[in-house]
Design a protein around this motif. Structure first.
Motif, PDB file in Angstrom:
ATOM      1  N   UNK A  48       0.702  -1.078  -0.085  1.00  0.00           N
ATOM      2  CA  UNK A  48       0.074  -0.044   0.013  1.00  0.00           C
ATOM      3  C   UNK A  48       0.796   1.233   0.116  1.00  0.00           C
ATOM      4  N   UNK A  49       0.273   2.382  -0.370  1.00  0.00           N
ATOM      5  CA  UNK A  49       0.787   3.644  -0.359  1.00  0.00           C
ATOM      6  C   UNK A  49      -0.114   4.546   0.633  1.00  0.00           C
ATOM      7  N   UNK A  50       0.318   5.479   1.381  1.00  0.00           N
ATOM      8  CA  UNK A  50      -0.354   6.345   2.302  1.00  0.00           C
ATOM      9  C   UNK A  50      -0.606   7.392   1.487  1.00  0.00           C
ATOM     10  N   UNK A  51      -1.760   8.292   1.607  1.00  0.00           N
ATOM     11  CA  UNK A  51      -1.833   9.458   1.112  1.00  0.00           C
ATOM     12  C   UNK A  51      -2.791  10.293   1.705  1.00  0.00           C
ATOM     13  N   UNK A  52      -2.412  11.733   1.686  1.00  0.00           N
ATOM     14  CA  UNK A  52      -3.148  12.810   2.248  1.00  0.00           C
ATOM     15  C   UNK A  52      -3.484  14.034   1.418  1.00  0.00           C
ATOM     16  N   UNK A  53      -4.608  14.467   1.721  1.00  0.00           N
ATOM     17  CA  UNK A  53      -4.981  15.759   0.680  1.00  0.00           C
ATOM     18  C   UNK A  53      -5.147  16.878   1.704  1.00  0.00           C
ATOM     19  N   UNK A  54      -4.295  17.994   1.472  1.00  0.00           N
ATOM     20  CA  UNK A  54      -4.604  18.914   2.372  1.00  0.00           C
ATOM     21  C   UNK A  54      -5.028  20.282   1.773  1.00  0.00           C
ATOM     22  N   UNK A  55      -5.943  21.164   1.998  1.00  0.00           N
ATOM     23  CA  UNK A  55      -6.469  22.384   1.438  1.00  0.00           C
ATOM     24  C   UNK A  55      -6.416  23.586   2.221  1.00  0.00           C
ATOM     25  N   UNK A  56      -6.418  24.741   2.028  1.00  0.00           N
ATOM     26  CA  UNK A  56      -6.260  25.868   2.856  1.00  0.00           C
ATOM     27  C   UNK A  56      -5.342  26.519   3.285  1.00  0.00           C
ATOM     28  N   UNK A  57      -4.109  25.777   3.074  1.00  0.00           N
ATOM     29  CA  UNK A  57      -2.599  26.001   3.506  1.00  0.00           C
ATOM     30  C   UNK A  57      -1.901  26.819   2.395  1.00  0.00           C
ATOM     31  N   UNK A  58      -0.623  26.761   2.287  1.00  0.00           N
ATOM     32  CA  UNK A  58       0.378  27.614   1.627  1.00  0.00           C
ATOM     33  C   UNK A  58       1.686  26.996   1.710  1.00  0.00           C
ATOM     34  N   UNK A  59       2.514  27.037   0.688  1.00  0.00           N
ATOM     35  CA  UNK A  59       3.923  26.760   0.474  1.00  0.00           C
ATOM     36  C   UNK A  59       4.740  27.628   1.179  1.00  0.00           C
ATOM     37  N   UNK A  60       5.470  27.314   2.075  1.00  0.00           N
ATOM     38  CA  UNK A  60       6.681  28.122   2.676  1.00  0.00           C
ATOM     39  C   UNK A  60       7.966  27.364   2.539  1.00  0.00           C
ATOM     40  N   UNK A  61       9.095  28.070   3.077  1.00  0.00           N
ATOM     41  CA  UNK A  61      10.509  27.599   3.042  1.00  0.00           C
ATOM     42  C   UNK A  61      10.615  26.264   3.770  1.00  0.00           C
ATOM     43  N   UNK A  62       9.453  26.156   4.907  1.00  0.00           N
ATOM     44  CA  UNK A  62       9.576  25.021   5.471  1.00  0.00           C
ATOM     45  C   UNK A  62       8.534  23.816   5.061  1.00  0.00           C
ATOM     46  N   UNK A  63       8.243  24.042   3.691  1.00  0.00           N
ATOM     47  CA  UNK A  63       7.067  23.175   3.231  1.00  0.00           C
ATOM     48  C   UNK A  63       5.752  23.534   3.157  1.00  0.00           C
ATOM     49  N   UNK A  64       4.529  22.684   3.055  1.00  0.00           N
ATOM     50  CA  UNK A  64       3.225  23.141   3.065  1.00  0.00           C
ATOM     51  C   UNK A  64       2.968  23.382   4.395  1.00  0.00           C
ATOM     52  N   UNK A  65       2.078  24.517   4.751  1.00  0.00           N
ATOM     53  CA  UNK A  65       1.878  24.758   6.199  1.00  0.00           C
ATOM     54  C   UNK A  65       0.569  25.386   6.371  1.00  0.00           C
ATOM     55  N   UNK A  66      -0.350  24.951   7.267  1.00  0.00           N
ATOM     56  CA  UNK A  66      -1.675  25.578   7.591  1.00  0.00           C
ATOM     57  C   UNK A  66      -2.765  24.718   6.907  1.00  0.00           C
ATOM     58  N   UNK A  67      -3.898  25.391   7.060  1.00  0.00           N
ATOM     59  CA  UNK A  67      -5.109  24.514   6.090  1.00  0.00           C
ATOM     60  C   UNK A  67      -5.366  23.480   7.188  1.00  0.00           C
TER      61      UNK A  67
END
Length: 319
Positions: A218-237
Motif C-alpha cells: 500500500x501507499x499512504x496519501x493525504x490531501x491538504x487544502x487551505x494552506x500555503x507553501x513556505x520555506x519549510x514546506x506546506x503549512x496551514x489549512x
C-alpha cells in the motif's frame, strides 16, 4: 497515443451531502493529454500490457451517450504511525532506492461539484522494497536478506505448553494502525508532496512498495487544502482526506519475482487478508495499474481519482 486513465466508480455509502449532485465528467484521452502530465511516458495499449483495476473505464459509446457517470467519496483510512509533515515538496521521491520504477498519477476532485481541487497538497509516503519506512528504520518491520539454506532441523519440540503469557503485547500493531510515532532517524526517502495543477492532477516518481508484517502492499496519501507553501514546506489549512492506495494481487505477485522484493523473508499479507483495505475497489483506494506483462521490472503506472470533501477534516488519527 496517450492512455485514457479515466475510470468509472461504483456507488458507495450514502454521504450527508446531496448525492444527486455528485457527477464526474468522463475524461477521454484528449482530456488527459491536455493536462500535460506524463504524456511522454504513458504507454500505448497493446497485447503485451496488462492492466489491473477495481472498475473498468466506460466505453467510448457509453460515454458519448451519457456524458457523465456517478461519483463517490474516496474511503478514509487510518494515518498509521509513520506520518511526517509535508516538508518535502518534490515529484521524485525515490532518493536512489532500489525497486521497480513507478509513476503514480492522482487526480483530486470535489465529490460534490466534480470540479478539480486546485492547489491542494497531496502528500504520499510508503515503505521501500523490503518494508522499511524512512524516518522509522529502527521501528518499522521490514524483512530482507537471503532465505536460509541447508537441511531443516528434524527434531521438533515436544510436549504441551502449560503456562500462557501474562503480559499484554506492546508496540505498534502490525496491521499499520496505532497512534503516531516520532521519527527515529532523519531519512526521508519515499516521501513527498505535490500541489495539484489546474486540472486537479499530481504525479510522483517512486518505486513499487514492498510489504511488511501484517499489511498488504500500500501507499499512504493525504490531501491538504487551505494552506500555503513556505520555506519549510506546506503549512496551514487542514487535511480533507487521509487514505491508502492499494495494489491488485496479480501485480504484487509479479513484483515478488523481482529483486530486491524476491529477497524478502517477511510473510506477505494479501489484499483480501488486509485489515485496513475496505474492499470496495477504486472507491477504497485500489489503483489502476499498467505495466508490460511478464516485464513488470520495466516500470508501472498507477492512477486513481480521489473524491474528497474540501470542507471536511479527515486527519486519519481517529480511525
Amino acid at each position: 497515443m496517450t492512455e485514457d486513465f479515466s475510470e468509472e466508480r461504483q456507488p458507495g455509502p450514502a454521504h450527508k451531502r446531496d448525492m444527486s449532485r455528485r457527477r464526474m465528467i468522463v475524461a477521454g484521452g484528449a482530456a488527459v493529454a491536455a493536462t500535460g502530465i506524463g504524456a511522454g511516458i504513458a504507454a500505448s495499449a497493446s497485447a503485451s500490457e496488462t492492466s489491473s483495476s477495481s472498475a473498468a473505464a466506460p466505453s467510448a459509446s457509453a460515454t458519448a451517450m451519457s456524458g457523465e457517470v456517478c461519483y463517490r467519496l474516496t474511503s478514509e483510512t487510518t494515518e498509521g504511525p509513520y506520518y511526517i509533515d509535508a516538508d518535502k515538496i518534490r515529484k521524485d521521491i525515490t532518493e536512489s532506492k532500489d525497486g521497480i520504477p513507478m509513476t503514480l498519477r492522482l487526480k483530486v476532485i470535489d465529490s460534490d461539484t466534480c470540479k478539480p481541487v486546485r492547489k491542494a497538497a497531496v502528500d504520499i509516503w510508503h515503505c521501500d522494497a523490503l518494508g522499511l519506512y524512512s524516518g522509522y528504520e529502527s521501528s518499522s518491520t521490514g524483512g530482507g536478506g537471503t532465505p536460509p539454506t541447508g537441511t531443516p532441523p528434524t527434531d521438533a519440540p515436544t510436549g504441551t505448553p502449560t503456562d500462557a503469557p501474562t503480559d499484554a503485547p506492546t508496540g505498534t500493531p502490525p496491521g499499520g494502525g496505532g497512534g503516531h510515532q516520532e521519527p527515529t532517524d532523519d531519512k526521508r526517502y519515499l516521501r513527498g508532496t505535490q500541489l495539484t495543477d489546474q486540472h486537479g492532477f499530481v504525479e510522483f516518481r517512486t518505486v513499487f512498495p514492498g510489504w511488511y508484517r501484517g499489511r498488504c502492499v500500500h501507499i499512504h496519501a493525504k490531501v491538504h487544502v487551505g494552506g500555503a507553501l513556505t520555506d519549510s514546506g506546506y503549512e496551514g489549512g487542514h487535511a480533507c482526506h487521509t487514505g491508502q492506495l492499494f495494489f491488485a494481487e496479480e501485480a504484487v505477485l509479479a513484483s515478488a519475482e523481482v529483486a530486491p522484493y524476491s529477497t524478502s523473508t517477511t510473510e506477505r499479507t494479501t489484499l483480501d487478508e488486509d485489515t485496513i483495505y475496505p474492499g470496495n475497489g477504486a472507491q477504497g483506494g485500489l489503483l489502476t495499474l499498467k505495466y508490460k506483462k511478464g516485464r513488470i521490472e520495466k516500470g508501472v503506472i498507477g492512477t486513481l481519482t480521489l473524491g474528497v470533501d474540501p470542507d471536511a477534516t479527515h486527519d486519519g488519527t481517529g480511525l
